[in-house]
Design a protein around this motif. Sequence first.
Motif, mmCIF file in Angstrom:
data_model
loop_
_atom_site.group_PDB
_atom_site.id
_atom_site.type_symbol
_atom_site.label_atom_id
_atom_site.label_comp_id
_atom_site.label_asym_id
_atom_site.label_seq_id
_atom_site.Cartn_x
_atom_site.Cartn_y
_atom_site.Cartn_z
ATOM 1 N N LEU A 91 -2.502 0.707 -4.333
ATOM 2 C CA LEU A 91 -2.146 -0.669 -4.006
ATOM 3 C C LEU A 91 -1.201 -1.165 -5.087
ATOM 4 C CD1 LEU A 91 -2.518 -3.147 -2.260
ATOM 5 C CD2 LEU A 91 -4.521 -3.733 -3.604
ATOM 6 N N TRP A 148 0.838 -1.194 0.000
ATOM 7 C CA TRP A 148 0.000 0.000 0.000
ATOM 8 C C TRP A 148 0.876 1.247 0.000
ATOM 9 C CZ3 TRP A 148 -4.914 0.603 -1.081
ATOM 10 C CH2 TRP A 148 -5.825 -0.419 -0.835
ATOM 11 N N ASN A 202 -5.250 5.678 -1.818
ATOM 12 C CA ASN A 202 -3.927 5.072 -1.660
ATOM 13 C C ASN A 202 -3.706 4.157 -2.838
ATOM 14 O OD1 ASN A 202 -3.992 6.238 0.933
ATOM 15 N ND2 ASN A 202 -5.175 4.478 1.625
#
Lengths: 189, 520
Positions: free
Chosen positions: B420, A113, B418
């Motif tokens: 990944l 992430w 965000n």
Amino acid sequence: MEYGAFEEKVRRTVYIDNLSPNVTEAVLRTAIDQFGTVKSIQFIPNYLGPNNLPQCALVEMKEDKEAKAVISVMTQFPFMMSGMPRPVRARAAEMEMFDDRPKKPGKEMQLRWLNPNDPDFQVANKLKYLVQNHTAESAVMLKKQLIEEEELSKKQGEALKANYKKYEMLDGVIGDETALQLARHYRKK
Amino acid sequence: MSHLEKESRSREENPQFKWGILKALGQNNKNVKFYESFTYDGVEYFLYDCVYFNIQGSPETSIGKIVKIYENSTSEKRVKVVWFLRPTEIRNHLGDYVPCWNELFLASGEGVGLSSLVLLKFIAGKCNVVCASHDHRNPQASKAAIRMADYIFHCTFDVGKLAILETFPDNIDGVKVEYFFNRRIDQKPISAPNPKAKVDRTAISGLSSKSGVNKVIGTTIKKESTKDAVNVSELKHPPDKSISLKLKASSHDNGTGTARSSQCLDKLEAKVCKDSSTRATNVHPYKKRKFIMDEESDSESDKEAAQLAEDKAIKTKGQLMKVTSSLDANRGNWFHKLPWEQRLQTAQESGTLLLLENLDPSFISAEVQDLVRDALKMRVEAKMVQQTAFSSPYYGKALVILQSKKEVELAISKLEENCLMLANGRPIVASKVEIEKPNKQAGFVGHLLLDKFRVQRQNQERKKAVSTSHCSQPNTFEYDLAMEWCMLQEKSDLWWKALYEEQAKEIEVSKQLKMISTIS
């Protein structure tokens, strides 16, 4: 299914596309039966493409030399299925074409992430943007291809009509003995 | 197939049949048995009954008198039948004779069209034919009997001389003429009382009206002629195709023509029967199996076709089952077991469908599910989109079904805020997506039909379901057109290749940027 067996299956499978919507599994099977034993047929569903795309299918043969024969014949000679003159196209299947694949042993997946503070975040975003761009480009390309195909078909339709008219005329002329009279006139048989 | 369906199917294929009294054994071949009667499909038929037959290629039934009933050494059940000819069948030879509306002509003499050996399965019911001739050997029928009869006959038609004769010969095809006249009361009882015959007739007329349009009944009628037995099989051609073969004496002048066209048909028959049987099975494995049974002309090939049909049905069923079970194995059995297509549809309708892009193309569906589970803490169902000829070799996509709309929103926002990242620096892209439904109505670009043949061809293809697969020959116009298509296909391959190479370059460049940014 074991990975090795799956690899072997891929080698025995032919990917065929440019199939008309009239082609059903039965039609396909009958057609490919000429080359050997068809073990299974799976039509690849078209979820994301435009809905007037030709069909494509994976045809699993009993032996890989049969698969090779199919590909070789269809590459050398245009093969018609359920209509003409657009030929179907055959090539060797690839693993990613199958939907029920076994996992490749030894492969591991790594995930990470990134939050906005991460230095790579900007680049990652750019890559995302790129992906979407590329998808759009592919869609445009596909559209262009479909248009080209339509134009070719139209052109051929005209050519066919003209050709048919020509033969009709020839038939007519021979039929009503005009040709015969002309021949007599020119003293030729 | 369930046992019940198997049973009803066998009942359809083998209507109740029972032999009656055994009359004699064959003189030359003891395995041939001659009988005096039999019961078929609930009706008992005796020797010298008049019977309707369904002959393919003829809109009307044919009527004949049973003169022999036998079962040969290959267990084929047949009747030898002397035909009654309809006036239309001998219209060329009627001359001045004006027949009554329900008059028939008994065939006599020697030649084609006198009698035939017919398989039992083509019997369509009993027919009440009364002889109204004043021949002294004929017991006169009452006016009432003549009125109630289905058909009457006064004269005979000599198939050799092609002429109507009012005097009857002493025997017809080896059978004493008395058997053709009306039955004496002290002889064997007349086959069926009139009401029953009438009932049969209405049933049969219902059948025969259908037969002209839709009913698939193959026939093998071995004609007794001085030449070899002509095996004529009729296909399901629409009537305007003009390959309707009349088997009776009417087409005598076309005698040789029929033989020739029948040979052509024999060749076609094998191909078309096979094609239509396979196609028919594919569409309706249960309903249309009966059609396949009727189409084949021999009992042996009947069995083969049945086996083939069963195998195919089982195969297709097997395929379906396989798909669901493998998914179950992956998912751990907590989704209900509808086929994937349906689940996809419901997911789209309820807004729980998600598209993940920029995956590694070598991922499999299970890996995607694990990925989402680990990263987003959601249990989902995923399937990698299968690659085709023009899928990007670099990008993998997957369709993911989540549990609710909310989850979809959550996933999308999370993946956007965000990033990944997968192993080699791929950020996963998520988006909502609409599944395309295949548009079967759209014609196929590239298949041409001449307008004239278009309608006919479509109808025929729907009826016959013939697959017209073949390699194009170089000396045809079709070949030239096909070559143009090949060229276009090659061109398009090159375009795609160029596009994907470009895209790969762009990705590399962007990645380089990334490396630079990490270094700096």
